[in-house]
Design an enzyme around this catalytic site. Structure first.
Site, PDB file in Angstrom:
ATOM      1  N   ARG A  45     -33.530 -25.673 -30.898  1.00 50.47           N
ATOM      2  CA  ARG A  45     -32.433 -24.697 -30.734  1.00 50.47           C
ATOM      3  C   ARG A  45     -32.148 -24.504 -29.248  1.00 50.47           C
ATOM      4  NH1 ARG A  45     -33.883 -19.830 -30.492  1.00 50.47           N
ATOM      5  NH2 ARG A  45     -35.135 -19.811 -32.391  1.00 50.47           N
ATOM      6  N   TYR A  97      -4.601 -18.741 -31.562  1.00 51.27           N
ATOM      7  CA  TYR A  97      -5.149 -19.401 -32.756  1.00 51.27           C
ATOM      8  C   TYR A  97      -5.580 -18.335 -33.783  1.00 51.27           C
ATOM      9  CZ  TYR A  97      -8.317 -22.085 -35.676  1.00 51.27           C
ATOM     10  OH  TYR A  97      -8.934 -22.662 -36.754  1.00 51.27           O
ATOM     11  N   ASP A 169      -8.417 -21.984 -23.795  1.00 58.68           N
ATOM     12  CA  ASP A 169      -8.710 -22.816 -24.968  1.00 58.68           C
ATOM     13  C   ASP A 169      -7.907 -24.099 -24.778  1.00 58.68           C
ATOM     14  OD1 ASP A 169      -8.700 -24.097 -27.439  1.00 58.68           O
ATOM     15  OD2 ASP A 169      -8.835 -22.224 -28.568  1.00 58.68           O
ATOM     16  N   LYS A 194     -11.187 -31.299 -33.114  1.00 56.48           N
ATOM     17  CA  LYS A 194      -9.833 -31.848 -32.999  1.00 56.48           C
ATOM     18  C   LYS A 194      -9.857 -33.142 -32.170  1.00 56.48           C
ATOM     19  CE  LYS A 194      -9.178 -27.985 -35.148  1.00 56.48           C
ATOM     20  NZ  LYS A 194      -8.789 -26.752 -34.485  1.00 56.48           N
TER      21      LYS A 194
HETATM   22  C1  LIG Z   1      -9.272 -25.358 -34.579  1.00 60.87           C
HETATM   23  C2  LIG Z   1      -9.132 -24.503 -33.400  1.00 60.87           C
HETATM   24  C3  LIG Z   1     -10.114 -23.546 -33.076  1.00 60.87           C
HETATM   25  C4  LIG Z   1     -11.318 -23.293 -33.953  1.00 60.87           C
HETATM   26  O1  LIG Z   1     -12.170 -24.376 -34.002  1.00 60.87           O
HETATM   27  P1  LIG Z   1     -13.149 -24.732 -35.256  1.00 60.87           P
HETATM   28  O2  LIG Z   1     -13.808 -25.963 -34.798  1.00 60.87           O
HETATM   29  O3  LIG Z   1     -12.279 -24.889 -36.439  1.00 60.87           O
HETATM   30  O4  LIG Z   1     -14.070 -23.555 -35.410  1.00 60.87           O
HETATM   31  C5  LIG Z   1      -9.944 -22.817 -31.922  1.00 60.87           C
HETATM   32  N1  LIG Z   1      -8.861 -22.975 -31.140  1.00 60.87           N
HETATM   33  C6  LIG Z   1      -7.899 -23.857 -31.425  1.00 60.87           C
HETATM   34  C7  LIG Z   1      -6.715 -23.987 -30.517  1.00 60.87           C
HETATM   35  C8  LIG Z   1      -7.991 -24.644 -32.561  1.00 60.87           C
HETATM   36  O5  LIG Z   1      -7.022 -25.532 -32.853  1.00 60.87           O
END
Ligand SMILES: *Cc1c(COP(=O)(O)O)cnc(C)c1O
Length: 409
Positions: A45, A97, A169, A194
């Protein structure tokens, strides 16, 4: 050396065996020679060599000091929020988001952390929202799903003057296109689910800090809260990152072609894509990023949920699914899917109207993707439900529009 070369050769060869692929250390603990005497790892961890390799790679890619890997993008966001304490305030982008909105509202407001949502496309709105309690500015650029662009360098300047952190982000752009830390931000977060992972086969999140001290604080939170990324998933993200530059280049080219097709389509009302000169902040996007990304959103002239639902169930190559950034094209209807947890008035006010459709343009041939969208528009049922179809007496045959546009590619 180019970024791509530097990246590919920045992924370490295993010192012990020469393995060219980073080994997967599937272990929970590490044998010690004496109490506290170990080879840099004691419990998985707290640290795992496969995860550590990924954390080093993302830190380099984002030009930061410290990378920290989490079990999801939201776990990464959650770890950043844990830097705050009760009474602190956040200024966040209004087009945030949906999952981040849910986390801020339903978890952190309970603990006395408040959030002001502002339109960050104008940096003055952020400046005007400051209070003595503001500790964190939270932006996404481009945003999801209306692809709004905020000026990272201008907002970073304001954050610095107010002595508060700016977190970006960077999921939509990926470090292949945009490096917020180099523009003055303090923290970058990613849903590595993504573009970084890139193949729609995992859930992962990453944080990168510019400053090592701030990085150590988030590493402490990672170990204390425990939402770490598993070794195999860390390996998958590394494998995805190896082709990031190549993939993102093609995502951008395909998305530009699709956006131009949609902009000329008689049934489409608005197209949201930073690569179009008509985009509200096209100039800033061009200045702060190397490309405009693979996400395109649009609204229909028939701005109803029914028309949008019909359209998203008509496509064949574009699969109806949440998520984005993978090799296969996806589409979704945010009002009913990713943005369902945002109250309708708030959602519409942020530009996510009832017919808004978001495309994650994949790596297929652009002509095939355009042809798929075209057949979704001319599908009989969709056309009958859409009053604007025969606007200007246009005769509208299957594929004709796509062929004209494909010829321009
Ligand atoms: C998908 C997404 C998230 C969240 O990510 P997860 O991997 O689904 O927890 C946060 N910010 C943006 C811009 C996203 O597209």
């Amino acid at each position: 050396m180019s970024n791509a070369t530097e990246l590919i050769h920045g992924i370490p060869v295993d010192a012990q065996t020469g393995a060219i692929s980073v080994p997967i250390y599937q272990t929970s603990t590490f044998v010690q020679e004496a109490p506290g005497v170990n080879k840099g790892y004691d419990y998985a961890r707290s640290g795992n060599p496969t995860r550590a390799a990924l954390e080093d790679i993302i830190a380099k890619l984002e030009k930061g000091s410290t990378g920290i890997a989490f079990a999801s993008g939201l776990a990464a966001i959650d770890a950043v929020l844990k830097l705050l304490k009760s009474g602190d305030e956040i200024i966040a982008v209004d087009d945030i988001y949906g999952g981040a909105f849910r986390l801020f509202t339903h978890i952190y407001e309970k603990f006395g952390i408040t959030v002001q949502y502002v339109d960050s496309t104008n940096a003055d709105n952020i400046f005007n929202a400051f209070t003595p309690k503001t500790r964190l500015i939270w932006i996404e650029t481009p945003t999801n799903p209306t692809l709004k662009i905020s000026d990272i360098a201008a907002i970073a300047k304001i954050a610095k003057a107010q002595k508060c952190w700016l977190c970006v982000d960077n999921t939509f752009a990926s470090p292949a296109l945009q490096q917020p830390l180099a523009l003055g931000a303090d923290i970058v977060v990613h849903s590595a689910t993504k573009y970084l992972g890139g193949h729609s086969d995992l859930i992962a999140g990453l944080v990168v800090t510019k400053d090592a001290e701030l990085g150590a604080k988030i590493k402490f939170i990672q170990n204390a809260s425990g939402a770490i990324l598993a070794p195999f998933d860390s390996w998958l993200v590394i494998r995805g990152i190896e082709t990031l530059h190549l993939r993102v280049k093609q995502h951008c080219a395909n998305a530009q072609a699709v956006a131009e097709y949609l902009e000329n389509h008689p049934l489409v009302d608005k197209v949201f894509y930073p690569g179009l000169p008509t985009h509200h902040n096209h100039a800033i996007a061009k200045q702060q990023a190397k490309g405009f990304g693979g996400i395109v959103s649009f609204t229909l002239k028939n701005d109803t949920e029914a028309a949008a639902v019909k359209f998203v169930t008509n496509t064949k190559l574009f699969k109806l699914a949440e998520s984005l950034g993978g090799v296969k094209s996806l589409l979704c209807h945010p009002a009913n899917m990713t943005h369902k947890s945002i109250p309708a008035e708030k959602r519409r006010a942020a530009g996510v109207t009832d017919s808004l459709i978001r495309l994650s343009v994949g790596l297929e041939d652009a002509e095939d993707l355009i042809e798929d969208l075209e057949q979704a528009f001319v599908n009989k049922e969709f056309a009958i439900g859409n009053r604007n179809n025969e606007e200007n007496g246009e005769t509208y045959g299957y594929g004709a529009h796509a062929q004209v546009l494909a010829a321009k590619l």
